[in-house]
Design a protein around this motif. Structure first.
Motif, PDB file in Angstrom:
ATOM      1  N   PRO A 297      -5.694  -0.150  -1.050  1.00  0.00           N
ATOM      2  CA  PRO A 297      -4.907   0.967  -0.539  1.00  0.00           C
ATOM      3  C   PRO A 297      -5.738   2.155  -0.073  1.00  0.00           C
ATOM      4  N   VAL A 298      -6.740   2.536  -0.885  1.00  0.00           N
ATOM      5  CA  VAL A 298      -7.541   3.708  -0.531  1.00  0.00           C
ATOM      6  C   VAL A 298      -8.400   3.427   0.701  1.00  0.00           C
ATOM      7  N   LYS A 299      -8.995   2.226   0.779  1.00  0.00           N
ATOM      8  CA  LYS A 299      -9.821   1.888   1.935  1.00  0.00           C
ATOM      9  C   LYS A 299      -8.997   1.864   3.218  1.00  0.00           C
ATOM     10  N   LEU A 300      -7.777   1.376   3.123  1.00  0.00           N
ATOM     11  CA  LEU A 300      -6.913   1.354   4.289  1.00  0.00           C
ATOM     12  C   LEU A 300      -6.555   2.771   4.723  1.00  0.00           C
ATOM     13  N   ALA A 301      -6.295   3.643   3.749  1.00  0.00           N
ATOM     14  CA  ALA A 301      -5.987   5.042   4.064  1.00  0.00           C
ATOM     15  C   ALA A 301      -7.200   5.754   4.658  1.00  0.00           C
ATOM     16  N   LEU A 302      -8.388   5.486   4.108  1.00  0.00           N
ATOM     17  CA  LEU A 302      -9.603   6.096   4.644  1.00  0.00           C
ATOM     18  C   LEU A 302      -9.887   5.606   6.058  1.00  0.00           C
ATOM     19  N   ALA A 303      -9.691   4.299   6.286  1.00  0.00           N
ATOM     20  CA  ALA A 303      -9.884   3.761   7.631  1.00  0.00           C
ATOM     21  C   ALA A 303      -8.899   4.396   8.599  1.00  0.00           C
ATOM     22  N   GLY A 304      -7.638   4.563   8.169  1.00  0.00           N
ATOM     23  CA  GLY A 304      -6.640   5.214   9.018  1.00  0.00           C
ATOM     24  C   GLY A 304      -6.993   6.646   9.329  1.00  0.00           C
ATOM     25  N   THR A 305      -7.499   7.365   8.316  1.00  0.00           N
ATOM     26  CA  THR A 305      -7.901   8.751   8.525  1.00  0.00           C
ATOM     27  C   THR A 305      -9.059   8.850   9.513  1.00  0.00           C
ATOM     28  N   ALA A 306     -10.035   7.947   9.372  1.00  0.00           N
ATOM     29  CA  ALA A 306     -11.194   7.966  10.267  1.00  0.00           C
ATOM     30  C   ALA A 306     -10.802   7.624  11.700  1.00  0.00           C
TER      31      ALA A 306
ATOM     32  N   ARG B 116      -4.436  10.978  -5.139  1.00  0.00           N
ATOM     33  CA  ARG B 116      -4.990  11.310  -6.465  1.00  0.00           C
ATOM     34  C   ARG B 116      -4.773  10.169  -7.440  1.00  0.00           C
ATOM     35  N   ASN B 117      -3.659   9.479  -7.282  1.00  0.00           N
ATOM     36  CA  ASN B 117      -3.362   8.341  -8.153  1.00  0.00           C
ATOM     37  C   ASN B 117      -3.962   7.045  -7.639  1.00  0.00           C
ATOM     38  N   ASP B 118      -4.829   7.179  -6.586  1.00  0.00           N
ATOM     39  CA  ASP B 118      -5.592   6.037  -6.068  1.00  0.00           C
ATOM     40  C   ASP B 118      -4.698   4.941  -5.523  1.00  0.00           C
ATOM     41  N   GLY B 119      -3.502   5.372  -5.005  1.00  0.00           N
ATOM     42  CA  GLY B 119      -2.598   4.392  -4.418  1.00  0.00           C
ATOM     43  C   GLY B 119      -2.027   3.419  -5.414  1.00  0.00           C
ATOM     44  N   ARG B 120      -1.994   3.772  -6.701  1.00  0.00           N
ATOM     45  CA  ARG B 120      -1.511   2.822  -7.698  1.00  0.00           C
ATOM     46  C   ARG B 120      -0.020   2.627  -7.635  1.00  0.00           C
ATOM     47  N   ASN B 121       0.716   3.551  -6.983  1.00  0.00           N
ATOM     48  CA  ASN B 121       2.154   3.376  -6.855  1.00  0.00           C
ATOM     49  C   ASN B 121       2.424   2.422  -5.707  1.00  0.00           C
ATOM     50  N   ALA B 122       1.900   1.285  -5.742  1.00  0.00           N
ATOM     51  CA  ALA B 122       1.997   0.338  -4.658  1.00  0.00           C
ATOM     52  C   ALA B 122       3.418  -0.064  -4.425  1.00  0.00           C
ATOM     53  N   ALA B 123       3.672  -0.429  -3.162  1.00  0.00           N
ATOM     54  CA  ALA B 123       5.034  -0.812  -2.813  1.00  0.00           C
ATOM     55  C   ALA B 123       5.404  -2.093  -3.540  1.00  0.00           C
TER      56      ALA B 123
ATOM     57  N   ASN C 209       0.849  -1.187   0.000  1.00  0.00           N
ATOM     58  CA  ASN C 209       0.000   0.000   0.000  1.00  0.00           C
ATOM     59  C   ASN C 209       0.885   1.238   0.000  1.00  0.00           C
ATOM     60  N   ALA C 210       0.824   2.010  -1.088  1.00  0.00           N
ATOM     61  CA  ALA C 210       1.672   3.191  -1.211  1.00  0.00           C
ATOM     62  C   ALA C 210       1.314   4.282  -0.214  1.00  0.00           C
ATOM     63  N   LEU C 211       0.117   4.212   0.382  1.00  0.00           N
ATOM     64  CA  LEU C 211      -0.329   5.244   1.309  1.00  0.00           C
ATOM     65  C   LEU C 211      -0.043   4.894   2.767  1.00  0.00           C
ATOM     66  N   ALA C 212       0.527   3.729   3.014  1.00  0.00           N
ATOM     67  CA  ALA C 212       0.741   3.291   4.391  1.00  0.00           C
ATOM     68  C   ALA C 212       1.893   4.059   5.046  1.00  0.00           C
ATOM     69  N   SER C 213       1.643   4.519   6.263  1.00  0.00           N
ATOM     70  CA  SER C 213       2.684   5.145   7.081  1.00  0.00           C
ATOM     71  C   SER C 213       2.145   5.239   8.503  1.00  0.00           C
ATOM     72  N   PRO C 214       3.021   5.367   9.505  1.00  0.00           N
ATOM     73  CA  PRO C 214       2.544   5.416  10.895  1.00  0.00           C
ATOM     74  C   PRO C 214       1.555   6.542  11.173  1.00  0.00           C
ATOM     75  N   SER C 215       1.749   7.706  10.556  1.00  0.00           N
ATOM     76  CA  SER C 215       0.871   8.845  10.843  1.00  0.00           C
ATOM     77  C   SER C 215      -0.486   8.714  10.170  1.00  0.00           C
ATOM     78  N   ILE C 216      -0.560   7.987   9.068  1.00  0.00           N
ATOM     79  CA  ILE C 216      -1.810   7.864   8.328  1.00  0.00           C
ATOM     80  C   ILE C 216      -2.595   6.629   8.757  1.00  0.00           C
ATOM     81  N   MET C 217      -1.916   5.600   9.215  1.00  0.00           N
ATOM     82  CA  MET C 217      -2.570   4.326   9.533  1.00  0.00           C
ATOM     83  C   MET C 217      -3.030   4.217  10.978  1.00  0.00           C
TER      84      MET C 217
END
Length: 344
Positions: A158-167, A337-344, A97-105
């Motif tokens: 990726p996006v759902k995980l980021a949204l869950a982390g944000t919530a 914006r790229n919908d997490g397509r730059n996956a790890a 997940n390209a959006l994963a990080s401690p502050s976002i998750m």
């Protein structure tokens, strides 16, 4: 044959670049640590720094500032930046997940939540106690994010995980704010909310360093397994890997590194998001290289950010979390914006 030769050439270039980053990174890190020690509310000459290390004079205010304030602060910046960057690299590799990080998750928000509870019920809690509560909160935040993100039929995108982390982050932040208001501990917790290194002392280094070193060693031992897992669980299993062991161990490492960092510096976001992407762009997809290079680059970034935070409005300090956010927020928006397509 030409394609195989081209792949080999590309791999050799990435290996050389990784070696350059690893060998020169420590020198650059030491250089910026020296700059960080020299500049602040009171600029100190390099010769004075050297004398404070070789012939410490307790009656000299400059020597006291260097030894008791500036050096532990620079060391903490290097350790915390490294810990957050490696945590982000591990999370992105395990989840793809390209959006994963401690502050976002939700990791840092969970740690802040339990630290608010600790301050409410134990106002004079020791640094070690706060670190233990931070570990527990980091685990709580991570568990809830993965639980919420996996409820849907399509699973953890990726996006759902980021949204869950944000919530979850918003939820924990709201509850933490309510706790601080009700128990009148806003002043005590404001340091951790803003994120900063101004109150770092040697006692914090003694707590942070062993955990950071232990987490780094485990991360390096785990790096080969994370490389396989980043290719997909099916591929990892075909290589004989027990993926649940890798995920469990990696999660523990993230909790150790992030919990220790947050308990000392508070919320410093986006280092764990930005640095792994830059590192992968430079050295490729091998996590045996990504993890150590991320650690070095993360330490350098936080030292630079901390130095800048002291020089924006002297003699007052801008929270270092604000400086890292100015870098990280546009980067996060680009990835989203790229919908997490730059996956790890």
């Amino acid at each position: 044959m030409p394609r195989r030769s081209a792949n080999k050439t590309s791999k050799n270039k990435q290996t050389i670049l990784a070696t350059v980053i690893l060998t020169t990174g420590l020198f650059v890190l030491a250089l910026f640590m020296a700059i960080s020690i020299m500049y602040g509310a009171a600029d100190i000459h390099l010769e004075t720094i050297w004398k404070s290390l070789t012939a410490y004079n307790p009656s000299s205010s400059s020597h006291q500032i260097i030894v008791n304030l500036r050096i532990p602060r620079a060391l903490a910046a290097a350790l915390i930046g490294s810990a957050l960057a490696m945590s982000g690299a591990i999370m992105q590799g395990m989840t793809r997940n390209a959006l994963a990080s401690p502050s976002i998750m939700g990791v840092t928000a969970g740690a802040m939540f339990t630290m608010a509870i600790a301050l409410a019920i134990m106002p004079s809690a020791s640094s070690f106690t706060m670190m233990m509560w931070a570990f527990g909160g980091a685990g709580l935040g991570t568990g809830i994010v993965f639980l919420v993100g996996s409820i849907s039929k399509s699973g953890l995108t990726p996006v759902k995980l980021a949204l869950a982390g944000t919530a979850v982050t918003a939820l924990f932040t709201s509850i933490s704010t309510a706790i601080t208001i009700h128990f009148n501990i806003a002043k005590d917790l404001s340091f951790w909310y803003a994120g900063g290194l101004s109150s770092i002392q040697w006692v914090h280094i003694k707590l942070l360093a062993p955990v950071a070193i232990l987490g780094t060693l485990i991360a390096l031992l785990l790096s080969k397994s994370i490389s396989a897992l980043s290719l997909g669980e099916d591929v990892a299993r075909s290589l004989g890997q027990k993926t649940w062991v890798t995920k469990l161990t990696g999660t523990i490492v993230v909790l150790l590194l992030t919990g220790a960092a947050v308990s000392v510096s508070g919320t410093i976001g986006f280092i764990g998001l930005v640095i792994p992407h830059i590192t992968r762009f430079l050295v490729g997809s091998d996590y045996r290289v990504i993890i150590p290079c991320s650690g070095i680059l993360g330490g350098i970034l936080l030292i630079i950010a901390d130095t800048v935070s002291r020089m924006i409005n002297p003699p007052f300090e801008t929270p270092v979390g604000t400086v890292t956010a100015l870098i990280g927020v546009p980067f996060f928006l680009y990835l989203a914006r790229n919908d997490g397509r730059n996956a790890a």
